[in-house]
Design an enzyme around this catalytic site. Structure first.
Site, PDB file in Angstrom:
ATOM      1  N   HIS A 194       0.833  -1.207   0.000  1.00 43.98           N
ATOM      2  CA  HIS A 194       0.000   0.000   0.000  1.00 43.98           C
ATOM      3  C   HIS A 194       0.873   1.265   0.000  1.00 43.98           C
ATOM      4  O   HIS A 194       0.634   2.193  -0.779  1.00 43.98           O
ATOM      5  CB  HIS A 194      -0.916  -0.041   1.233  1.00 43.98           C
ATOM      6  CG  HIS A 194      -1.766   1.172   1.403  1.00 43.98           C
ATOM      7  ND1 HIS A 194      -3.045   1.261   0.914  1.00 43.98           N
ATOM      8  CD2 HIS A 194      -1.507   2.365   2.000  1.00 43.98           C
ATOM      9  CE1 HIS A 194      -3.546   2.450   1.209  1.00 43.98           C
ATOM     10  NE2 HIS A 194      -2.631   3.144   1.871  1.00 43.98           N
ATOM     11  N   GLU A 195       1.881   1.295   0.853  1.00 45.21           N
ATOM     12  CA  GLU A 195       2.733   2.489   0.943  1.00 45.21           C
ATOM     13  C   GLU A 195       3.553   2.679  -0.332  1.00 45.21           C
ATOM     14  O   GLU A 195       3.722   3.801  -0.812  1.00 45.21           O
ATOM     15  CB  GLU A 195       3.650   2.410   2.173  1.00 45.21           C
ATOM     16  CG  GLU A 195       2.917   2.490   3.504  1.00 45.21           C
ATOM     17  CD  GLU A 195       2.055   3.749   3.632  1.00 45.21           C
ATOM     18  OE1 GLU A 195       2.506   4.830   3.216  1.00 45.21           O
ATOM     19  OE2 GLU A 195       0.923   3.651   4.122  1.00 45.21           O
ATOM     20  N   HIS A 236       1.453   4.220  -2.982  1.00 48.11           N
ATOM     21  CA  HIS A 236       1.367   5.685  -2.868  1.00 48.11           C
ATOM     22  C   HIS A 236       2.551   6.330  -3.590  1.00 48.11           C
ATOM     23  O   HIS A 236       2.410   7.351  -4.254  1.00 48.11           O
ATOM     24  CB  HIS A 236       1.415   6.121  -1.397  1.00 48.11           C
ATOM     25  CG  HIS A 236       0.101   6.080  -0.672  1.00 48.11           C
ATOM     26  ND1 HIS A 236      -1.037   6.691  -1.139  1.00 48.11           N
ATOM     27  CD2 HIS A 236      -0.243   5.535   0.532  1.00 48.11           C
ATOM     28  CE1 HIS A 236      -2.037   6.513  -0.261  1.00 48.11           C
ATOM     29  NE2 HIS A 236      -1.576   5.806   0.752  1.00 48.11           N
ATOM     30  N   GLU A 244      -6.334   6.944  -1.331  1.00 45.63           N
ATOM     31  CA  GLU A 244      -6.366   5.727  -0.519  1.00 45.63           C
ATOM     32  C   GLU A 244      -6.864   4.533  -1.329  1.00 45.63           C
ATOM     33  O   GLU A 244      -6.282   3.451  -1.291  1.00 45.63           O
ATOM     34  CB  GLU A 244      -7.271   5.928   0.709  1.00 45.63           C
ATOM     35  CG  GLU A 244      -6.592   6.627   1.843  1.00 45.63           C
ATOM     36  CD  GLU A 244      -5.252   6.011   2.181  1.00 45.63           C
ATOM     37  OE1 GLU A 244      -5.186   4.792   2.399  1.00 45.63           O
ATOM     38  OE2 GLU A 244      -4.257   6.740   2.187  1.00 45.63           O
TER      39      GLU A 244
HETATM   40 ZN   LIG Z   1      -2.517   5.164   2.414  1.00 48.26          ZN
END
Ligand SMILES: [Zn+2]
Length: 264
Positions: free
Chosen positions: A130-131, A134, A193
């Protein structure tokens, strides 16, 4: 109105000054974005800030936890299309801080406080995927661009140019929540997100982790959130609001991710 005019002038000055990175497209989701920060600039800032963090925040000496981070991190790094990355995974010894981030250039920091929630390799792969997503989608640069406009938008053009390097540093710290005060991070937008969840679950699946485990992680995360009063003071929780729409989207992504996971 005045604000809008000076902002447009500021944009024009960035374009004519060659500072504007221009339009970019997020890989896989295809969303276009307007960025005021070039990849080279954000990468340089990321490297500098990461070095500072390594000097100011204690680094974990736990051999098993460090080995787990290197193992999972390298597998995600192998499948994530982060251009020119110089990958580094550092476990910070902060048992009371459940947080993680990936700075531009592939500098990943995990705070030990998140390990009881990630629990196993697949849980950690969810967070790192997830990071890293981003970073691949350059969400930090998007937020830095907003931060720069807020900081410099009202200034005269010459001052804006002069103050840019300091403003970029502040914008990066805010965008990634790595300032001296925890909790100053600008929250991710809902769109960012969902996009990071989307890309992140594909990365974890391609790295060989069962994508259903992402759902299990977010449920553990929700339980932790409930136990700790809504997570108002917890960095990762306040920047990663968890709601039904988010859970539903993750559930909806699992079939596609399962196909990636089962690819020989
Ligand atoms: Zn996030």
């Amino acid at each position: 109105m005045t604000y809008r005019i000076t902002t447009s002038l500021f944009l024009v000055s960035l374009i004519t000054g060659g500072l504007l990175a221009g339009c970019a497209t997020v890989p896989e989701t295809g969303r276009s974005q307007l960025l005021l920060v070039s990849p080279a600039e954000e990468m340089q800032l990321g490297f500098t800030e990461f070095e500072k963090l390594k000097k100011s925040v204690p680094i974990s000496k736990d051999p098993a936890a460090n080995a787990q981070l290197q193992r999972v991190g390298q597998r995600i790094a192998a499948v994530a299309p982060l251009r020119n990355a110089r990958w580094e995974f550092v476990l910070f010894d902060k048992p009371d801080v459940p947080n993680a981030f990936c700075l531009p250039g592939g500098k990943v920091g995990v705070y030990s406080g998140i390990l009881p929630i990630t629990k196993d390799d697949a849980g950690l792969a969810t967070v790192i995927g997830h990071e890293v997503a981003h970073a691949v989608a350059r969400h930090g640069a998007e937020r830095m661009s907003e931060g720069l406009l807020v900081q410099l938008g009202g200034q005269l053009l010459e001052q804006a140019t002069l103050g840019r390097s300091e403003a970029s540093r502040v914008a990066l710290q805010q965008a990634y929540g790595i300032g001296s005060t925890l909790g100053v991070a600008l929250p991710h937008s809902r769109g960012q997100e969902l996009e990071a969840d989307h890309l992140g679950i594909l990365y974890m699946a391609r790295a060989g982790y069962e994508p259903r485990e992402a759902l299990a992680f977010w449920k553990r995360f929700a339980e932790y959130n409930n136990k700790h009063g809504g997570g108002k003071h917890v960095e990762f929780l306040s920047t990663h609001p968890l709601d039904d729409q988010r859970i539903r989207q993750i559930e909806g992504l699992i079939p596609q991710a399962e196909m990636e996971y089962r690819k020989p």
